[in-house]
Design an enzyme around this catalytic site. Structure first.
Site, short mmCIF file in Angstrom:
data_model
loop_
_atom_site.label_atom_id
_atom_site.label_comp_id
_atom_site.label_asym_id
_atom_site.label_seq_id
_atom_site.Cartn_x
_atom_site.Cartn_y
_atom_site.Cartn_z
N LEU A 1 -4.48 -5.56 -4.55
CA LEU A 1 -3.42 -4.55 -4.50
C LEU A 1 -2.07 -5.11 -4.04
CD1 LEU A 1 -2.89 -1.45 -4.83
CD2 LEU A 1 -3.22 -1.28 -2.34
N ASP A 2 -1.02 -4.89 -4.85
CA ASP A 2 0.36 -5.27 -4.52
C ASP A 2 0.51 -6.76 -4.24
OD1 ASP A 2 1.04 -2.59 -4.75
OD2 ASP A 2 0.79 -2.20 -2.62
N ALA A 3 -0.37 -7.56 -4.81
CA ALA A 3 -0.35 -8.99 -4.49
C ALA A 3 -0.14 -9.87 -5.72
CB ALA A 3 -1.65 -9.38 -3.79
N GLY B 1 0.79 -1.22 0.00
CA GLY B 1 0.00 0.00 0.00
C GLY B 1 0.82 1.27 0.00
#
Lengths: 285, 285, 285, 285
Positions: free
Chosen positions: A228-230, A202
């Site tokens: 998100l960001d995964a 994040g």
């Protein structure tokens, strides 16, 4: 430069697969110039990247895909993609206000290091317009607000499709990409996140790293998925810091790290050396 | 070896502090052989480690603490600790079943690399008894169950106090340390966690790293606080992995990393080069 | 931005030196915002970098050098340089045909990351003229042959002096710099050598690295002295390679390494954090 | 544990080689569990490591070598070695006075990490006798002088042969090995040199590194050849240093580096993952 074909594939592991495929290439006049493979023993999955010289290959380029599909893919449950080295993929760059990543991408592009075309840059801000000018690349600004986000992304997608963009590089683009765009470019949007994921997911990872008092900071380049960001990680690296660093020096030290990690990931993608499965990547050497 | 005094201090930052303290040492016949300092500008905190030769120092060793407290500490709100190089701190090692970290600690100890004494090893298992024998160090087994945990830890603490243990090294000790023991050894229990914290807090970090598909694995040495894996970080490092690794090879690669990261942290602690504040460390060179 | 003074000094080590100098700054109204020091115990040499806010400093900027020289430098045999943060040093870039280093330097310059001016680029080839244009920096070509070398360098020096250049960065400049130019810019010409010096001195280090079968390649940034590739080292780093690499991929992997190592060295130089003595550097954090 | 065969081979590169050999294994009932290969395109040499489960393999273990030699090796000019995972190679350790490398080797050995036997330790000094005792391994002292060197080495060789030693690890053994012993153990003597070779060949590399003012120190593990410190490199790594380091701290920092680099090389050797040719190594993952 001779024309080559690049086959990226994975399938359930089964005895004799390498022999079968290399025999297919060999017996049809192809000269293998690259072969790397990986078997995930636990999952029983076989991965391979094989590249061969087409000069003497008896199957015409535009028929290889069909032949391979019919002769092998169905039989061995092979998922594959086929590329040719004489096609230059089209890459779009998305930026916001920070220039370090885009300069690195464009320096490599301009020097001819990458077999790629960059027909356009997209931004949600005007700040880096000048960069587009310096490198003679059309720079399109789509200011995004809460209200117009869907509409602006639709316009972006229209432009990307018009320009036949193959993949997208988010060079510190500070906007969450919508699910619609992600679905149109599955495993084809490369992001750079300024932390050693999964630590500090994040916003404001350098602030979080400073708060936690870590002794290394990281950067992670990954394919964008709807979480998100995964998404699947392509490349990561770190740089050592100390108690002497504050958020400002972390940001400064992080810039070189981010751009190098992103460029390495983009290069592997361009070279067709990245395979994804189950939210992970196989990155061949 | 000449006797030296080591002052580790922090205080609100204020002009002239280095001058004042170095003048205190200098004018009383002390010869400074080490000085490193750090100012956290944002927080306005000043940190210093200074070591001086006591040969000509006019204040007797056992009075320095008192003199410094009265002359400077109160006046400048200095928090400080004073050590002497001729005292060998007493270190206890806690282990469970894995031997890589303890062997590294004991190899360094036996080679005389560290100014420390290791009067005892504590374990919750019998597995590594042999290691104690090899190095002639008493090995005490306290098998811990849910039922007897409080009692066993009380016995451990009694033993630690009896042997005048100054600090504890958890060399892959697979038991959560109770709040009581932590409070008796504040910032004096050094743990090695087999991940790049704050990623993969808790159990089975290599499994989690494998699941996430990271390209680097890490290890973190930190002081133990009552919040799990959240204490001040002393040292971290990483090693590169690839899609060719599975959990087993991560564990294997992680072993060298863990032991080196732990040993570096222990060495800094023994050298009195670690200062903690606000859940972070200042680690002097 | 407040005006600050930066003092870089070294001298024979002697008790009380930090106290004396910090007292000088403090008692005259200076507020120290940075202090780092190093003592080479074997050689008995003391090094310090101290920076202080001049807002309330009672000695006028243009008198500090004189005062310090008379009050302290003579007395303590101090060699020192004094800088002010409001002067932007003038840096010249020398290039030949490879663009990776110069792009990285100019990207940082253009983004405003460095307190420096770049009035000109000098090259012995026309190849990178375009780069000068892109960044609006005058690009001067001095083709060098065996016959005209002395003459061309004289013209270069004239230009450097006319533009009041303070220091020179050789961004993969493939020409040996003459003794005359080196003597005019002592410890002010920063080179990047594409090997881990002192391994692979001279030409074609990647070929030599490949021949030797090393498992890491390096890059070294150093000040240029009259002995080839033997000047004081400012920064080095390495990247891992394997048997899969050939000379071409070494060159490719080396590019990112070279530019980062060079940029780190240039940044330290610009920040006035590099001190040289006896063909070595002290590089402050 | 199932019995496996490991084939390490190299040959002139030729189309269809992988297909041919994997077909040989597959059609005779072998199940390939590891395959990695490398082609040196410039030299036209093909390298492969392939390991297969022998459970269903129709050729008896003791005939595989013969069959492969006759059916393929002659035809394709293949140089090969064949190993079985149920043979534990016998490793001798040579030491002098420093214990860090040998402790690391023995800790791994004792923990059962390596498929190897260590029947003996040889030293030219008495200093580390105690280490042999701690780990119950016979420790033989052969004090070497100029006068008795040939004689002592002859006695060592006799002992090595008597104990059927397969390979030798020089764990900071401070004696040049004679040509005779090297010839009896070609690419079977693994040394650790405490520098980043080819920098700082020969004695006292840390002193030389300090003198030169490098910013990184290295360690190199290589096979011993008759030219000093010039054999095929198996593994290298580095650690960052600074102007704050002196020779003593370089030695200290180097110890962890040396032992890790040596252990990595030894592990690869034990796993039969190192191939040598033309004074270089191919090290499979």
């Amino acid at each position: 430069m001779k024309q080559t074909a690049i086959l990226l594939m994975h399938s359930p592991d089964q005895p004799g697969l390498i022999a079968t495929i290399t025999e297919f290439i060999h017996s049809n006049g192809g000269n293998i110039i690259y072969l790397d493979q990986h078997t995930d023993v636990d999952q029983g999955i076989f991965f391979m990247r094989v590249e061969w010289d087409l000069t003497e290959f008896v199957i015409p380029s535009d028929k290889i895909k069909e032949y391979f599909a019919i002769l092998y893919a169905a039989k061995y449950q092979i998922t594959f993609r086929l590329y040719f080295n004489d096609y230059r993929p089209k890459m779009a760059i998305f930026v916001s206000k920070m220039s370090h990543c885009i300069y690195d991408l464009l320096a490599k592009y301009t020097a001819g290091e990458w077999n790629v075309e960059i027909p356009l840059i997209i931004s949600n801000h005007n700040d880096l317009k000048e960069v587009g000018k310096r490198f003679d690349i059309p720079f399109h600004v789509f200011p995004v607000t809460k209200e117009n986000k869907a509409e602006q992304e639709a316009a972006e997608i229209a432009l990307l499709f018009e320009k036949k963009i193959d993949f997208i590089v988010l060079a510190r683009y500070m906007q969450v990409i919508s699910e619609d765009m992600i679905n149109r470019y599955p495993n084809k949007i490369i992001n750079i996140h300024h932390s050693f994921l999964p630590a500090f997911v994040g916003a404001k990872p350098y602030h979080a790293a400073f708060e936690r008092g870590v002794k290394l900071i990281g950067a992670t380049s990954h394919y964008v998925t709807t979480e998100l960001d995964a998404g699947p990680i392509i490349e990561q690296d770190i740089v050592r810091i100390s108690h002497k660093d504050n958020v400002e020096t972390l940001v400064r030290k992080g810039r070189d790290l981010e751009k190098i990690v992103l460029s390495r990931a983009v290069e592997k993608h361009i070279q067709r050396k990245v395979l994804t499965y189950q939210n992970k990547t196989v990155v061949f050497n």
